[in-house]
Design a protein around this motif. Sequence first.
Motif, PDB file in Angstrom:
ATOM      1  N   TYR A 144       0.830  -1.210   0.000  1.00 40.68           N
ATOM      2  CA  TYR A 144       0.000   0.000   0.000  1.00 40.68           C
ATOM      3  C   TYR A 144       0.863   1.258   0.000  1.00 40.68           C
ATOM      4  O   TYR A 144       0.587   2.207  -0.733  1.00 40.68           O
ATOM      5  CB  TYR A 144      -0.941  -0.001   1.203  1.00 40.68           C
ATOM      6  CG  TYR A 144      -1.744   1.256   1.322  1.00 40.68           C
ATOM      7  CD1 TYR A 144      -2.816   1.491   0.477  1.00 40.68           C
ATOM      8  CD2 TYR A 144      -1.435   2.224   2.279  1.00 40.68           C
ATOM      9  CE1 TYR A 144      -3.567   2.648   0.568  1.00 40.68           C
ATOM     10  CE2 TYR A 144      -2.169   3.382   2.376  1.00 40.68           C
ATOM     11  CZ  TYR A 144      -3.232   3.597   1.521  1.00 40.68           C
ATOM     12  OH  TYR A 144      -3.960   4.748   1.620  1.00 40.68           O
ATOM     13  N   GLN A 145       1.919   1.278   0.788  1.00 40.01           N
ATOM     14  CA  GLN A 145       2.788   2.455   0.849  1.00 40.01           C
ATOM     15  C   GLN A 145       3.520   2.675  -0.473  1.00 40.01           C
ATOM     16  O   GLN A 145       3.686   3.806  -0.919  1.00 40.01           O
ATOM     17  CB  GLN A 145       3.797   2.322   1.994  1.00 40.01           C
ATOM     18  CG  GLN A 145       3.172   2.434   3.363  1.00 40.01           C
ATOM     19  CD  GLN A 145       2.500   3.781   3.585  1.00 40.01           C
ATOM     20  OE1 GLN A 145       2.991   4.821   3.168  1.00 40.01           O
ATOM     21  NE2 GLN A 145       1.350   3.741   4.225  1.00 40.01           N
ATOM     22  N   LYS A 171       1.691   6.741  -6.757  1.00 43.01           N
ATOM     23  CA  LYS A 171       0.544   7.523  -7.204  1.00 43.01           C
ATOM     24  C   LYS A 171       0.709   9.013  -6.893  1.00 43.01           C
ATOM     25  O   LYS A 171       0.222   9.851  -7.641  1.00 43.01           O
ATOM     26  CB  LYS A 171      -0.726   6.989  -6.570  1.00 43.01           C
ATOM     27  CG  LYS A 171      -1.970   7.539  -7.192  1.00 43.01           C
ATOM     28  CD  LYS A 171      -3.168   6.745  -6.776  1.00 43.01           C
ATOM     29  CE  LYS A 171      -4.382   7.359  -7.396  1.00 43.01           C
ATOM     30  NZ  LYS A 171      -4.977   6.556  -8.399  1.00 43.01           N
ATOM     31  N   ASN A 172       1.388   9.357  -5.837  1.00 43.64           N
ATOM     32  CA  ASN A 172       1.537  10.758  -5.443  1.00 43.64           C
ATOM     33  C   ASN A 172       2.764  11.433  -6.039  1.00 43.64           C
ATOM     34  O   ASN A 172       3.038  12.590  -5.722  1.00 43.64           O
ATOM     35  CB  ASN A 172       1.566  10.883  -3.918  1.00 43.64           C
ATOM     36  CG  ASN A 172       0.221  10.572  -3.314  1.00 43.64           C
ATOM     37  OD1 ASN A 172      -0.812  10.729  -3.958  1.00 43.64           O
ATOM     38  ND2 ASN A 172       0.226  10.119  -2.079  1.00 43.64           N
ATOM     39  N   THR A 173       3.524  10.766  -6.838  1.00 39.35           N
ATOM     40  CA  THR A 173       4.702  11.366  -7.459  1.00 39.35           C
ATOM     41  C   THR A 173       4.556  11.303  -8.977  1.00 39.35           C
ATOM     42  O   THR A 173       3.575  10.805  -9.503  1.00 39.35           O
ATOM     43  CB  THR A 173       5.988  10.628  -7.033  1.00 39.35           C
ATOM     44  OG1 THR A 173       5.907   9.274  -7.450  1.00 39.35           O
ATOM     45  CG2 THR A 173       6.189  10.700  -5.527  1.00 39.35           C
ATOM     46  N   ARG A 174       5.555  11.788  -9.649  1.00 35.87           N
ATOM     47  CA  ARG A 174       5.542  11.736 -11.108  1.00 35.87           C
ATOM     48  C   ARG A 174       5.761  10.319 -11.635  1.00 35.87           C
ATOM     49  O   ARG A 174       5.578  10.065 -12.811  1.00 35.87           O
ATOM     50  CB  ARG A 174       6.635  12.639 -11.673  1.00 35.87           C
ATOM     51  CG  ARG A 174       6.363  14.083 -11.439  1.00 35.87           C
ATOM     52  CD  ARG A 174       7.411  14.905 -12.106  1.00 35.87           C
ATOM     53  NE  ARG A 174       7.356  16.278 -11.619  1.00 35.87           N
ATOM     54  CZ  ARG A 174       8.167  17.211 -12.006  1.00 35.87           C
ATOM     55  NH1 ARG A 174       9.130  16.941 -12.852  1.00 35.87           N
ATOM     56  NH2 ARG A 174       8.052  18.422 -11.525  1.00 35.87           N
ATOM     57  N   TRP A 198       3.929   7.868 -11.229  1.00 34.88           N
ATOM     58  CA  TRP A 198       2.659   7.316 -11.680  1.00 34.88           C
ATOM     59  C   TRP A 198       2.445   7.588 -13.169  1.00 34.88           C
ATOM     60  O   TRP A 198       2.068   6.700 -13.919  1.00 34.88           O
ATOM     61  CB  TRP A 198       1.515   7.886 -10.859  1.00 34.88           C
ATOM     62  CG  TRP A 198       0.176   7.376 -11.256  1.00 34.88           C
ATOM     63  CD1 TRP A 198      -0.834   8.093 -11.808  1.00 34.88           C
ATOM     64  CD2 TRP A 198      -0.312   6.040 -11.131  1.00 34.88           C
ATOM     65  NE1 TRP A 198      -1.919   7.288 -12.041  1.00 34.88           N
ATOM     66  CE2 TRP A 198      -1.625   6.016 -11.632  1.00 34.88           C
ATOM     67  CE3 TRP A 198       0.235   4.859 -10.657  1.00 34.88           C
ATOM     68  CZ2 TRP A 198      -2.387   4.862 -11.662  1.00 34.88           C
ATOM     69  CZ3 TRP A 198      -0.538   3.719 -10.684  1.00 34.88           C
ATOM     70  CH2 TRP A 198      -1.821   3.729 -11.184  1.00 34.88           C
ATOM     71  N   SER A 199       2.705   8.814 -13.597  1.00 34.59           N
ATOM     72  CA  SER A 199       2.570   9.150 -15.014  1.00 34.59           C
ATOM     73  C   SER A 199       3.585   8.380 -15.850  1.00 34.59           C
ATOM     74  O   SER A 199       3.263   7.893 -16.940  1.00 34.59           O
ATOM     75  CB  SER A 199       2.766  10.648 -15.224  1.00 34.59           C
ATOM     76  OG  SER A 199       1.789  11.365 -14.537  1.00 34.59           O
ATOM     77  N   LEU A 232       0.953   4.013  -2.922  1.00 35.62           N
ATOM     78  CA  LEU A 232       0.641   5.399  -2.558  1.00 35.62           C
ATOM     79  C   LEU A 232       1.774   6.333  -2.964  1.00 35.62           C
ATOM     80  O   LEU A 232       1.532   7.428  -3.489  1.00 35.62           O
ATOM     81  CB  LEU A 232       0.394   5.486  -1.048  1.00 35.62           C
ATOM     82  CG  LEU A 232      -0.219   6.762  -0.525  1.00 35.62           C
ATOM     83  CD1 LEU A 232      -1.629   6.912  -1.079  1.00 35.62           C
ATOM     84  CD2 LEU A 232      -0.260   6.722   0.990  1.00 35.62           C
ATOM     85  N   TRP A 233       3.034   5.912  -2.773  1.00 40.12           N
ATOM     86  CA  TRP A 233       4.172   6.739  -3.162  1.00 40.12           C
ATOM     87  C   TRP A 233       4.208   6.928  -4.679  1.00 40.12           C
ATOM     88  O   TRP A 233       4.446   8.025  -5.173  1.00 40.12           O
ATOM     89  CB  TRP A 233       5.468   6.086  -2.682  1.00 40.12           C
ATOM     90  CG  TRP A 233       6.686   6.801  -3.150  1.00 40.12           C
ATOM     91  CD1 TRP A 233       7.192   7.963  -2.660  1.00 40.12           C
ATOM     92  CD2 TRP A 233       7.542   6.400  -4.222  1.00 40.12           C
ATOM     93  NE1 TRP A 233       8.318   8.312  -3.369  1.00 40.12           N
ATOM     94  CE2 TRP A 233       8.558   7.372  -4.330  1.00 40.12           C
ATOM     95  CE3 TRP A 233       7.555   5.333  -5.094  1.00 40.12           C
ATOM     96  CZ2 TRP A 233       9.557   7.290  -5.272  1.00 40.12           C
ATOM     97  CZ3 TRP A 233       8.552   5.251  -6.025  1.00 40.12           C
ATOM     98  CH2 TRP A 233       9.542   6.226  -6.110  1.00 40.12           C
TER      99      TRP A 233
END
Length: 107
Positions: A36-37, A43-46, A48-49, A40-41
């Motif tokens: 999960y961490q 998804k909240n940073t670049r 993910w793109s 989450l990391w």
Amino acid sequence: MSQLANFAAIYLNRLHMPSIRWTDVVEIVIISFLVYQIILWIKNTRAWSLLRGIVVIMAFILVAALFNMTTILEPCGNCHRGCTSARTAPGIGAVGQNQFFCVVVSF
């Protein structure tokens, strides 16, 4: 009604439920927290793109390789010259002979 009870008793006797220890539960909680961490990391940073873009490119190349679309695969194979030199490299000679591997690894 007794037939249903007999069927349920026979069916439940055949089931085997493994024993679950408290260490198994702790292990599942730790692994799920770490996964999960990490998600989450990402998804909240670049990242993910970047990850989505890489997945789209790899899926496109995979579809092109499955349908043997040589016009699309030719530029992908020419982007990375490491596959042609891998045939002469000692120890990894078999890598360059698999064209699908070369196309996918070139990205």
